[in-house]
Motif scaffolding. Structure first.
Motif, PDB file in Angstrom:
ATOM      1  N   PRO A  44      30.384 -40.313  56.769  1.00 58.70           N
ATOM      2  CA  PRO A  44      30.091 -40.978  55.381  1.00 58.70           C
ATOM      3  C   PRO A  44      30.181 -40.211  54.133  1.00 58.70           C
ATOM      4  O   PRO A  44      29.978 -39.025  54.096  1.00 58.70           O
ATOM      5  CB  PRO A  44      28.453 -41.289  55.585  1.00 58.70           C
ATOM      6  CG  PRO A  44      28.166 -41.211  57.231  1.00 58.70           C
ATOM      7  CD  PRO A  44      29.180 -40.031  57.791  1.00 58.70           C
ATOM      8  N   PRO A  45      30.714 -40.954  53.261  1.00 61.59           N
ATOM      9  CA  PRO A  45      31.082 -40.255  52.022  1.00 61.59           C
ATOM     10  C   PRO A  45      29.945 -39.140  51.191  1.00 61.59           C
ATOM     11  O   PRO A  45      30.145 -38.096  51.041  1.00 61.59           O
ATOM     12  CB  PRO A  45      31.168 -41.407  50.912  1.00 61.59           C
ATOM     13  CG  PRO A  45      31.397 -42.492  51.833  1.00 61.59           C
ATOM     14  CD  PRO A  45      30.953 -42.448  52.925  1.00 61.59           C
ATOM     15  N   GLN A  46      28.672 -39.766  51.517  1.00 63.71           N
ATOM     16  CA  GLN A  46      27.560 -38.760  51.044  1.00 63.71           C
ATOM     17  C   GLN A  46      27.510 -37.709  51.994  1.00 63.71           C
ATOM     18  O   GLN A  46      27.420 -36.457  51.286  1.00 63.71           O
ATOM     19  CB  GLN A  46      26.326 -39.324  51.070  1.00 63.71           C
ATOM     20  CG  GLN A  46      24.857 -38.683  50.658  1.00 63.71           C
ATOM     21  CD  GLN A  46      23.790 -39.222  50.626  1.00 63.71           C
ATOM     22  OE1 GLN A  46      23.682 -40.604  50.888  1.00 63.71           O
ATOM     23  NE2 GLN A  46      22.787 -38.608  49.955  1.00 63.71           N
ATOM     24  N   LEU A  47      27.647 -37.781  53.247  1.00 65.95           N
ATOM     25  CA  LEU A  47      27.591 -36.461  54.309  1.00 65.95           C
ATOM     26  C   LEU A  47      28.725 -35.648  53.842  1.00 65.95           C
ATOM     27  O   LEU A  47      28.710 -34.512  53.916  1.00 65.95           O
ATOM     28  CB  LEU A  47      27.707 -36.704  55.748  1.00 65.95           C
ATOM     29  CG  LEU A  47      27.798 -35.960  56.675  1.00 65.95           C
ATOM     30  CD1 LEU A  47      26.297 -34.870  56.516  1.00 65.95           C
ATOM     31  CD2 LEU A  47      27.547 -36.662  58.278  1.00 65.95           C
ATOM     32  N   TYR A  48      29.934 -36.196  53.824  1.00 71.41           N
ATOM     33  CA  TYR A  48      31.083 -35.506  53.376  1.00 71.41           C
ATOM     34  C   TYR A  48      31.043 -34.578  52.274  1.00 71.41           C
ATOM     35  O   TYR A  48      31.538 -33.634  52.213  1.00 71.41           O
ATOM     36  CB  TYR A  48      32.371 -36.500  53.173  1.00 71.41           C
ATOM     37  CG  TYR A  48      33.522 -35.976  52.810  1.00 71.41           C
ATOM     38  CD1 TYR A  48      34.675 -35.215  53.884  1.00 71.41           C
ATOM     39  CD2 TYR A  48      34.020 -35.921  51.546  1.00 71.41           C
ATOM     40  CE1 TYR A  48      35.832 -34.941  53.539  1.00 71.41           C
ATOM     41  CE2 TYR A  48      35.316 -35.597  51.153  1.00 71.41           C
ATOM     42  CZ  TYR A  48      36.259 -35.199  52.152  1.00 71.41           C
ATOM     43  OH  TYR A  48      37.316 -34.548  51.659  1.00 71.41           O
ATOM     44  N   ALA A  49      30.402 -35.365  51.233  1.00 76.31           N
ATOM     45  CA  ALA A  49      30.327 -34.531  49.933  1.00 76.31           C
ATOM     46  C   ALA A  49      29.514 -33.355  50.155  1.00 76.31           C
ATOM     47  O   ALA A  49      29.245 -32.275  49.556  1.00 76.31           O
ATOM     48  CB  ALA A  49      29.656 -35.398  48.582  1.00 76.31           C
ATOM     49  N   GLN A  50      28.189 -33.668  51.051  1.00 75.36           N
ATOM     50  CA  GLN A  50      27.236 -32.572  51.152  1.00 75.36           C
ATOM     51  C   GLN A  50      27.866 -31.304  51.950  1.00 75.36           C
ATOM     52  O   GLN A  50      27.342 -30.085  51.840  1.00 75.36           O
ATOM     53  CB  GLN A  50      25.933 -33.087  52.073  1.00 75.36           C
ATOM     54  CG  GLN A  50      25.285 -34.108  51.228  1.00 75.36           C
ATOM     55  CD  GLN A  50      24.170 -34.767  52.273  1.00 75.36           C
ATOM     56  OE1 GLN A  50      24.319 -35.117  53.140  1.00 75.36           O
ATOM     57  NE2 GLN A  50      22.957 -35.265  51.389  1.00 75.36           N
ATOM     58  N   VAL A  51      28.496 -31.698  53.114  1.00 73.83           N
ATOM     59  CA  VAL A  51      29.256 -30.576  53.771  1.00 73.83           C
ATOM     60  C   VAL A  51      30.098 -29.828  52.903  1.00 73.83           C
ATOM     61  O   VAL A  51      30.138 -28.317  53.105  1.00 73.83           O
ATOM     62  CB  VAL A  51      30.237 -31.426  54.884  1.00 73.83           C
ATOM     63  CG1 VAL A  51      31.063 -30.130  55.326  1.00 73.83           C
ATOM     64  CG2 VAL A  51      29.295 -31.858  55.895  1.00 73.83           C
ATOM     65  N   ASN A  52      30.984 -30.531  52.215  1.00 72.13           N
ATOM     66  CA  ASN A  52      31.868 -29.677  51.020  1.00 72.13           C
ATOM     67  C   ASN A  52      31.022 -28.952  50.175  1.00 72.13           C
ATOM     68  O   ASN A  52      31.354 -27.807  49.848  1.00 72.13           O
ATOM     69  CB  ASN A  52      32.822 -30.590  50.251  1.00 72.13           C
ATOM     70  CG  ASN A  52      33.938 -30.859  51.198  1.00 72.13           C
ATOM     71  OD1 ASN A  52      34.985 -30.014  51.203  1.00 72.13           O
ATOM     72  ND2 ASN A  52      33.822 -31.793  51.963  1.00 72.13           N
ATOM     73  N   ALA A  53      29.927 -29.490  49.806  1.00 75.95           N
ATOM     74  CA  ALA A  53      29.027 -28.838  48.579  1.00 75.95           C
ATOM     75  C   ALA A  53      28.518 -27.570  49.335  1.00 75.95           C
ATOM     76  O   ALA A  53      28.387 -26.331  48.786  1.00 75.95           O
ATOM     77  CB  ALA A  53      27.888 -29.575  48.182  1.00 75.95           C
ATOM     78  N   ALA A  54      28.155 -27.560  50.678  1.00 74.25           N
ATOM     79  CA  ALA A  54      27.835 -26.345  51.417  1.00 74.25           C
ATOM     80  C   ALA A  54      28.676 -25.488  51.758  1.00 74.25           C
ATOM     81  O   ALA A  54      28.600 -24.130  51.451  1.00 74.25           O
ATOM     82  CB  ALA A  54      27.065 -26.742  52.610  1.00 74.25           C
ATOM     83  N   VAL A  55      29.801 -25.719  51.806  1.00 73.68           N
ATOM     84  CA  VAL A  55      30.953 -24.848  51.931  1.00 73.68           C
ATOM     85  C   VAL A  55      31.108 -24.014  50.560  1.00 73.68           C
ATOM     86  O   VAL A  55      31.627 -22.767  50.677  1.00 73.68           O
ATOM     87  CB  VAL A  55      32.116 -25.515  52.677  1.00 73.68           C
ATOM     88  CG1 VAL A  55      33.196 -24.577  52.562  1.00 73.68           C
ATOM     89  CG2 VAL A  55      32.260 -26.019  53.971  1.00 73.68           C
ATOM     90  N   VAL A  56      31.123 -24.884  49.720  1.00 71.97           N
ATOM     91  CA  VAL A  56      31.383 -24.332  48.196  1.00 71.97           C
ATOM     92  C   VAL A  56      30.433 -23.332  47.910  1.00 71.97           C
ATOM     93  O   VAL A  56      30.638 -22.088  47.598  1.00 71.97           O
ATOM     94  CB  VAL A  56      31.537 -25.447  47.068  1.00 71.97           C
ATOM     95  CG1 VAL A  56      31.401 -24.897  45.819  1.00 71.97           C
ATOM     96  CG2 VAL A  56      32.741 -26.161  47.171  1.00 71.97           C
TER      97      VAL A  56
END
Length: 135
Positions: free
Chosen positions: A64-76
């Motif tokens: 889901p888009p929100q989870l995708y953004a959260q995963v990328n935020a954690a990586v960053v």
């Protein structure tokens, strides 16, 4: 560091799953070589792909888009903690481009580093979104 997102979607019985991830890995390596001073984080294999979910063509994996953004935020956040000063967000899959752009704009004011997002030229005719902290 390049944070490149691939994707896993159906291609039919004749093709391999994960084509976007394979392309992203090769593209990221080529970009890093050309830059000469960049590293590539492990390519993330999943992205928003809900429109590709279909039991008649199995194989797609949807974040889901929100989870995708959260995963990328954690990586960053991890890359910032690890000391990287320049973080490039990219996505090979059409899904998730908007989320990456929003993430780059959100994170940049909150970190002393730069977060940039480049949209794949094959996916968009718009100029890449660039954001960075002042100074």
């Amino acid at each position: 560091v390049l944070v490149y997102n691939g994707g896993t979607e159906q291609r039919g019985p004749h093709a391999v799953l994960g084509g976007h991830t394979f392309m992203a890995r090769r593209t990221a390596e080529a970009i890093a070589r050309r830059l000469g001073n960049a590293l590539v984080a492990p390519v993330l294999p999943f992205s928003p792909a809900g429109s590709h979910l279909n039991p008649q063509w199995p194989g797609s994996v949807d974040l889901p888009p929100q989870l995708y953004a959260q995963v990328n935020a954690a990586v960053v956040a991890s890359m910032v903690t690890n000391g990287f000063r320049n973080i490039i967000l990219m996505g090979d899959h059409g899904g998730g481009q908007e989320e990456l752009e929003k993430l780059a704009r959100t994170l940049t004011p909150n970190t002393p580093r730069k977060a940039l997002m480049f949209t794949s030229a094959a996916r968009s005719t718009r100029r890449p979104a660039r954001t960075s902290t002042p100074g």
